[in-house]
Design a protein around this motif. Sequence first.
Motif, PDB file in Angstrom:
ATOM      1  N   ALA A  15       0.849  -1.198   0.000  1.00  8.71           N
ATOM      2  CA  ALA A  15       0.000   0.000   0.000  1.00  8.71           C
ATOM      3  C   ALA A  15       0.875   1.234   0.000  1.00  8.71           C
ATOM      4  CB  ALA A  15      -0.921   0.007   1.222  1.00  8.71           C
ATOM      5  N   GLY A  16       0.259   2.370  -0.367  1.00  9.65           N
ATOM      6  CA  GLY A  16       0.981   3.638  -0.366  1.00  9.65           C
ATOM      7  C   GLY A  16       0.103   4.719   0.221  1.00  9.65           C
ATOM      8  N   ALA A  17       0.743   5.781   0.722  1.00  7.18           N
ATOM      9  CA  ALA A  17      -0.020   6.888   1.307  1.00  7.18           C
ATOM     10  C   ALA A  17       0.857   8.124   1.356  1.00  7.18           C
ATOM     11  CB  ALA A  17      -0.525   6.533   2.702  1.00  7.18           C
ATOM     12  N   ARG A  18       0.184   9.269   1.347  1.00  4.37           N
ATOM     13  CA  ARG A  18       0.882  10.540   1.505  1.00  4.37           C
ATOM     14  C   ARG A  18       0.730  10.994   2.943  1.00  4.37           C
ATOM     15  NH1 ARG A  18       2.665  14.819  -1.580  1.00  4.37           N
ATOM     16  NH2 ARG A  18       1.999  13.774  -3.489  1.00  4.37           N
ATOM     17  N   GLY A  19       1.803  11.499   3.488  1.00  2.00           N
ATOM     18  CA  GLY A  19       1.773  12.066   4.824  1.00  2.00           C
ATOM     19  C   GLY A  19       2.239  13.504   4.768  1.00  2.00           C
ATOM     20  N   ARG A  20       1.373  14.402   5.189  1.00  2.00           N
ATOM     21  CA  ARG A  20       1.729  15.828   5.128  1.00  2.00           C
ATOM     22  C   ARG A  20       1.555  16.426   6.516  1.00  2.00           C
ATOM     23  NH1 ARG A  20      -1.427  18.302   0.733  1.00  2.00           N
ATOM     24  NH2 ARG A  20       0.309  17.659  -0.594  1.00  2.00           N
ATOM     25  N   HIS A  21       2.627  17.039   6.988  1.00  2.00           N
ATOM     26  CA  HIS A  21       2.581  17.717   8.289  1.00  2.00           C
ATOM     27  C   HIS A  21       2.740  19.212   8.035  1.00  2.00           C
ATOM     28  CE1 HIS A  21       3.063  18.525  12.521  1.00  2.00           C
ATOM     29  NE2 HIS A  21       4.272  19.078  12.317  1.00  2.00           N
ATOM     30  N   ARG A  22       1.681  19.972   8.373  1.00  3.93           N
ATOM     31  CA  ARG A  22       1.696  21.422   8.139  1.00  3.93           C
ATOM     32  C   ARG A  22       1.165  22.101   9.389  1.00  3.93           C
ATOM     33  NH1 ARG A  22      -1.879  23.219   3.275  1.00  3.93           N
ATOM     34  NH2 ARG A  22      -0.178  22.262   2.096  1.00  3.93           N
ATOM     35  N   LYS A  23       1.924  23.062   9.884  1.00  2.00           N
ATOM     36  CA  LYS A  23       1.496  23.785  11.073  1.00  2.00           C
ATOM     37  C   LYS A  23       2.014  25.218  11.002  1.00  2.00           C
ATOM     38  CE  LYS A  23       1.307  23.268  16.105  1.00  2.00           C
ATOM     39  NZ  LYS A  23       1.774  22.455  17.253  1.00  2.00           N
ATOM     40  N   GLN A  24       1.103  26.183  11.219  1.00  2.92           N
ATOM     41  CA  GLN A  24       1.474  27.595  11.168  1.00  2.92           C
ATOM     42  C   GLN A  24       0.987  28.256  12.446  1.00  2.92           C
ATOM     43  OE1 GLN A  24       3.149  28.739   8.329  1.00  2.92           O
ATOM     44  NE2 GLN A  24       3.710  30.489   9.612  1.00  2.92           N
ATOM     45  N   GLN A  45       5.807  24.782  10.267  1.00  3.53           N
ATOM     46  CA  GLN A  45       6.347  23.442  10.064  1.00  3.53           C
ATOM     47  C   GLN A  45       5.724  22.854   8.813  1.00  3.53           C
ATOM     48  OE1 GLN A  45       6.174  20.854  13.487  1.00  3.53           O
ATOM     49  NE2 GLN A  45       6.114  22.606  14.891  1.00  3.53           N
ATOM     50  N   TYR A  46       6.584  22.320   7.939  1.00  3.98           N
ATOM     51  CA  TYR A  46       6.052  21.737   6.714  1.00  3.98           C
ATOM     52  C   TYR A  46       6.922  20.551   6.305  1.00  3.98           C
ATOM     53  CZ  TYR A  46       4.282  21.104   2.008  1.00  3.98           C
ATOM     54  OH  TYR A  46       3.723  20.566   0.863  1.00  3.98           O
ATOM     55  N   GLY A  47       6.246  19.429   6.118  1.00  4.26           N
ATOM     56  CA  GLY A  47       6.895  18.245   5.588  1.00  4.26           C
ATOM     57  C   GLY A  47       5.881  17.440   4.812  1.00  4.26           C
ATOM     58  N   ASP A  48       6.270  16.886   3.679  1.00  6.19           N
ATOM     59  CA  ASP A  48       5.324  16.170   2.817  1.00  6.19           C
ATOM     60  C   ASP A  48       6.059  15.005   2.168  1.00  6.19           C
ATOM     61  OD1 ASP A  48       3.164  15.486   1.180  1.00  6.19           O
ATOM     62  OD2 ASP A  48       3.872  16.808  -0.423  1.00  6.19           O
ATOM     63  N   VAL A  49       5.558  13.774   2.388  1.00  5.23           N
ATOM     64  CA  VAL A  49       6.203  12.593   1.797  1.00  5.23           C
ATOM     65  C   VAL A  49       5.145  11.633   1.281  1.00  5.23           C
ATOM     66  CG1 VAL A  49       8.240  12.721   3.288  1.00  5.23           C
ATOM     67  CG2 VAL A  49       6.278  11.362   4.002  1.00  5.23           C
ATOM     68  N   VAL A  50       5.528  10.857   0.290  1.00  2.00           N
ATOM     69  CA  VAL A  50       4.708   9.748  -0.199  1.00  2.00           C
ATOM     70  C   VAL A  50       5.518   8.464   0.025  1.00  2.00           C
ATOM     71  CG1 VAL A  50       3.569   8.681  -2.167  1.00  2.00           C
ATOM     72  CG2 VAL A  50       3.548  11.178  -1.914  1.00  2.00           C
ATOM     73  N   LEU A  51       4.940   7.545   0.772  1.00  2.00           N
ATOM     74  CA  LEU A  51       5.619   6.294   1.097  1.00  2.00           C
ATOM     75  C   LEU A  51       4.837   5.116   0.563  1.00  2.00           C
ATOM     76  CD1 LEU A  51       6.595   6.895   4.852  1.00  2.00           C
ATOM     77  CD2 LEU A  51       8.000   7.290   2.830  1.00  2.00           C
ATOM     78  N   GLU A  52       5.563   4.110   0.101  1.00  2.00           N
ATOM     79  CA  GLU A  52       4.965   2.832  -0.275  1.00  2.00           C
ATOM     80  C   GLU A  52       5.517   1.762   0.673  1.00  2.00           C
ATOM     81  OE1 GLU A  52       5.787   1.932  -4.323  1.00  2.00           O
ATOM     82  OE2 GLU A  52       4.348   3.403  -5.125  1.00  2.00           O
TER      83      GLU A  52
END
Length: 692
Positions: free
Chosen positions: A484-493, A499-506
Amino acid sequence: MAATSRNEGNANGVRGGGPRCIAIVGPFQSGKTTLLESILERCGGVSRAGSVKTGNSVGDASAEARSHQMSTELNVASVEFLGERFQFVDCPGSVEFLHEMRHVLPVIDAAVVVCEADDRKAPALELVLRELEEADIPRFLFLNKIDTASRRVRETLGILQRASRTPLLLRQIPIWQKGIAVGFIDLALERAFIYREHAPSEIVPLVSEETGREKEARFSMLEKLADYDDALMEDLLGDMEPPRDRIFDDLARELQHRHVVPVLIGSAERGNGVTRLLKALRHEAPGLGETRGRIGVVAEGAPLAQVMKTWHSGQGGKVSLARMLRGRLAEGDVVTSSGGVEARIAGVLAVKGMEQTRKPAAEEGEIAAFARLEGVVTGDALTLGKLRASVVSSVAPPEAVHALAVSVKDRKDDVRLAAALARLAEEDTALTLTHLPEFGEMRLSGQGEMHLRVTLERLAGRYGVSVESSPPQIGHRETIRGKAGARGRHRKQSGGHGQYGDVVLEVSALPRGEGIRFVDRITGGVVPRQYIASVEAGMRDFCQNGPLGFPLVDIEVTLTDGSYHTVDSSDMAFRQAARIAMGEAVPQAKPVLLEPILAVEVVIPSEAMSRASAIVSSRRGQILGYDSRPGWRGWDQINALIPEAEMPGLIVELRSATAGVGSFSARFNHLAELAGKPAEAIVASHALAQAR
């Protein structure tokens, strides 16, 4: 035979100084402690023999031994007999405490193996004899409880011989009256004796009805001795009566060369046969000189001792029981151990059961206790001065077969628990104490249910620490079956830098045992190189506790895409983004529970094979094969794969099915999937425990 020849030297002309040290060993409840009491009474060491049942014996005097009416630690007592000194070491017979004698055997001169005419105890006898054989110890066999024996001695000897790889040499035969043994005939002396209660046997004329039995048994004894004496063989072939002195010389020599195991008979409870046993020890048992030769210790040199037991007394602190193999050590002497520890002897103690009395020094050949040798452990050699002692013998601790998780009932006892258990583990080399941070668990491992029960009783009785115990937690894991795969995005202002981080993991499954693998497939710099390690760290954070609640293993995680912000991106942001992506992807990849499977080798007497096989199968065991136990006639082994969750209590069942002698060894083999209701129950139980 002239007594002076035995006082001055043995068959090899080498005697050595000090008392002779004799171990009393044998299967559980064979009468070892009772024999020691009879010896003490016969030699004037006590006014009246004590009893294990009434709790007034010199041996088995600890609270735990008296509570269970069994030896739980070794006991030492000294006697004098016909002008010669002996020190006896009474060793526990239960297989769960058999390790107590392993550090004793290298430094004793001989052993008396106490057994009885009970074929059910033959496997237990074999365990004891095997220990003596491996340590190369001269040994007598004392056939106890002859007054209640239900079969003839020759028949019994055939049963016992199966337990011994060394020929058994019958030295005495019983005199029967109405089916009861009322005395014995000594085959070397050719004399008859009638038992007297708690007194030396009375010499009586050898009646004609017994002459035929005596001559047949005596000839059989001489034939075995003649296997190692050509002159004796010539006498027998020529129908010549060999000189009695030669017979006694042969008996001593063949014992000391471990060619035969002399068998004497009696009743320890009634004091029957004790005097003849003591005379055999006096005339035939080797002394310190032979023991030094056996273990490779020269007679000249600095004082040398070997520690055979450690314990902590309530008032005197740490005590080290040792035998002086060379020279003498006195209070105030500074010694160095084979482990490199330097310590000053705070006191020298003579030991009699639980009693300790101060003495100025430990003389050559003696067993004595040294006070407060901090850092010295059981098995260490000690020598006078700053030069490190050479190792006399090394004894590996036995592999644990039973474990408990222990925790204090009162949190304020946490520190006391750790300190007390550390002391108990120092006293008992078969105890293992392990801290498992994964479970927040303190695990106590040992030789069986009774072994650990006695340990917890000592913990409460000596140190006042009460604990709760439970089966150890099992190291379950989880993995995935799918992909499976999914995107994980962490955004905080929240004002200022965000804070910003964005990844797609399989995520995908790996073969069993491959662990966790991270693959970076980023192109074009969509995730800057400095943040890749943070993505991997976030992924591994998540794997510590998967969706089922257990560590995640055998999984490949691939970073395929992502994005960043030139100002707000950070290591922490990408680490959190990876956790989010894993939390989305793994539950979609068909997570499954894994349980540890152990490779187990079960060893049992052959007649218990079917019972042991049923026990293994009832614990979800997969039997891989059966075989004869190498080097053990009449024993078999079962090789199987058993889930770790099924191991608690296995040793209790095996021992119950094998008269106390079955055992096993186990090693981790692999992780296997567990599905259905068993898996659901484990997951639910784990979740409930985590919520508390």
